[in-house]
Design an enzyme around this catalytic site. Structure first.
Site, PDB file in Angstrom:
ATOM      1  N   LYS A 228       0.797  -1.226   0.000  1.00 45.81           N
ATOM      2  CA  LYS A 228       0.000   0.000   0.000  1.00 45.81           C
ATOM      3  C   LYS A 228       0.833   1.281   0.000  1.00 45.81           C
ATOM      4  O   LYS A 228       0.358   2.332  -0.449  1.00 45.81           O
ATOM      5  CB  LYS A 228      -0.944  -0.005   1.200  1.00 45.81           C
ATOM      6  CG  LYS A 228      -2.090  -1.003   1.105  1.00 45.81           C
ATOM      7  CD  LYS A 228      -3.162  -0.528   0.141  1.00 45.81           C
ATOM      8  CE  LYS A 228      -4.430  -1.348   0.271  1.00 45.81           C
ATOM      9  NZ  LYS A 228      -5.509  -0.829  -0.612  1.00 45.81           N
TER      10      LYS A 228
ATOM     11  N   SER B  36      -9.048  -0.456   5.934  1.00 49.49           N
ATOM     12  CA  SER B  36      -9.108  -1.570   6.878  1.00 49.49           C
ATOM     13  C   SER B  36      -7.804  -1.721   7.634  1.00 49.49           C
ATOM     14  O   SER B  36      -7.682  -2.559   8.513  1.00 49.49           O
ATOM     15  CB  SER B  36      -9.431  -2.872   6.130  1.00 49.49           C
ATOM     16  OG  SER B  36      -8.456  -3.133   5.140  1.00 49.49           O
TER      17      SER B  36
END
Length: 336
Positions: free
Chosen positions: A56, A87
């Site tokens: 990410k 999340s």
């Protein structure tokens, strides 16, 4: 966030330059015992070794660096803040990227997100804002925080700069293993597989791109089958916490046009595959990374032609909640 933006190879190349020297070039590892189980040669792209513990950071850092560059060109100051919902892994990544630039970060996180991921977000100096575990609650809470802070929304998977940053995985894989015939990528919101597909199909259209997702969160599979964007109707119940979100309006057209197939796997298969990687490769992947491994070991993948011999699996992250491993004791016997 731009609507229905379609990144090109040039955009992924620009992200590669923007990120140069700021990230790890993660290795491709192999495992003979898993090759024998799959009856193919497997190459594992180890994004669990990336900064913040997952892929990410590629998209988040590209997005933040792009905002900084735009501000400088306009002669303006830095953004007042950056905001996202996550999340856990994108939240960590955006918090890390924003901290490096001195920009406040506000991360909207479902209350069910793993405690280790919530703690990591706080470690990077971000403000954590809880929400309910649904796409609707995430989006609504993030919109409210943007309004309250005057911040810039950096969507975890639909933001163009995020998709382009994730696409640098595809560039690296082709450089590290030009012999690959296929790549298997876990899919939640679709930012990673969309970016990878753009890069790989532009450079090597012969390479197959497979999405892998839990059967309990199969919106990507349903969308491909129906030919239209079909979000999960309810918050999914899956051990793969990082892929509970649905694909969206920017990632769907790319997935529709460039992803060859979507493979779905059961919760049992995800757990067994995750355990196999822990035991055989000594890599502490999170269950979401186990989704791609489970897909390649599945009966469904056996139907893929045998000339698809060299298969790259993206091990997307290693942020494991070590306090929640009770599921290990529920597995029947030892992994074979």
């Amino acid at each position: 966030m731009a609507e229905l933006f379609r990144p090109a190879l040039a955009d992924v190349r620009a992200a590669e330059e923007r990120l140069r020297g700021r990230l790890h070039r993660t290795p491709l590892l192999t495992c003979g015992s898993l090759d024998r189980l799959a009856r193919r040669r497997l190459l594992f792209k180890c994004e669990l070794f990336q900064r913040t513990g997952s892929f990410k950071i590629r998209g988040a850092l590209n997005a933040v660096r792009s905002l900084v560059e735009e501000s400088k060109r306009a002669g303006a100051g830095l953004p007042q803040a950056v905001v996202t919902h996550s999340s856990g892994n994108h939240g960590q990544a955006l918090a890390c990227a924003a901290q490096a630039e001195g920009i406040p970060a506000y991360i909207v996180v479902p209350r069910t997100a793993p405690c280790c991921k919530q703690a990591a977000i706080r470690t990077y100096g971000a403000t954590l804002v809880p929400c309910e575990p649904s796409d609707k609650s995430r989006a609504e809470t993030a919109a409210r925080v943007v309004q309250e802070t005057g911040g810039v929304m950096v969507h975890p998977n639909q933001e163009p700069a995020v998709i382009e940053g994730q696409g640098t995985i595809g560039l690296e894989v082709l450089e590290q293993a030009p012999e690959i015939n296929a790549v298997v990528v876990p899919v939640g919101g679709g930012g990673m597989i969309a970016g990878i597909a753009v890069a790989i199909k532009a450079l090597r259209p012969d390479v197959k791109v497979f999405a892998a997702e839990p059967r309990n969160a199969d919106d990507c599979y349903q969308s491909k089958a129906r030919g239209e964007l079909t979000p999960n109707p309810h918050p999914p119940d899956t051990i793969a916490d990082a892929v509970k979100t649905s694909i969206g309006p920017n990632t769907w057209p790319i997935i529709r046009d460039l992803v060859d197939d979507v493979l779905t796997v059961s919760e049992e298969e995800i757990k067994q595959a995750t355990r196999l990687v822990w035991e055989r490769m000594k890599l502490l992947i999170e269950p979401t990374a186990g989704v791609g491994v489970a897909a390649v070991l599945s009966e469904q993948f056996q139907a893929v032609p045998r000339d698809v011999e060299n298969v790259c699996i993206v091990l997307c992250g290693g942020n494991v909640d070590l306090s929640s491993l009770t599921w290990l004791t529920d597995l029947p016997g030892q992994a074979e």
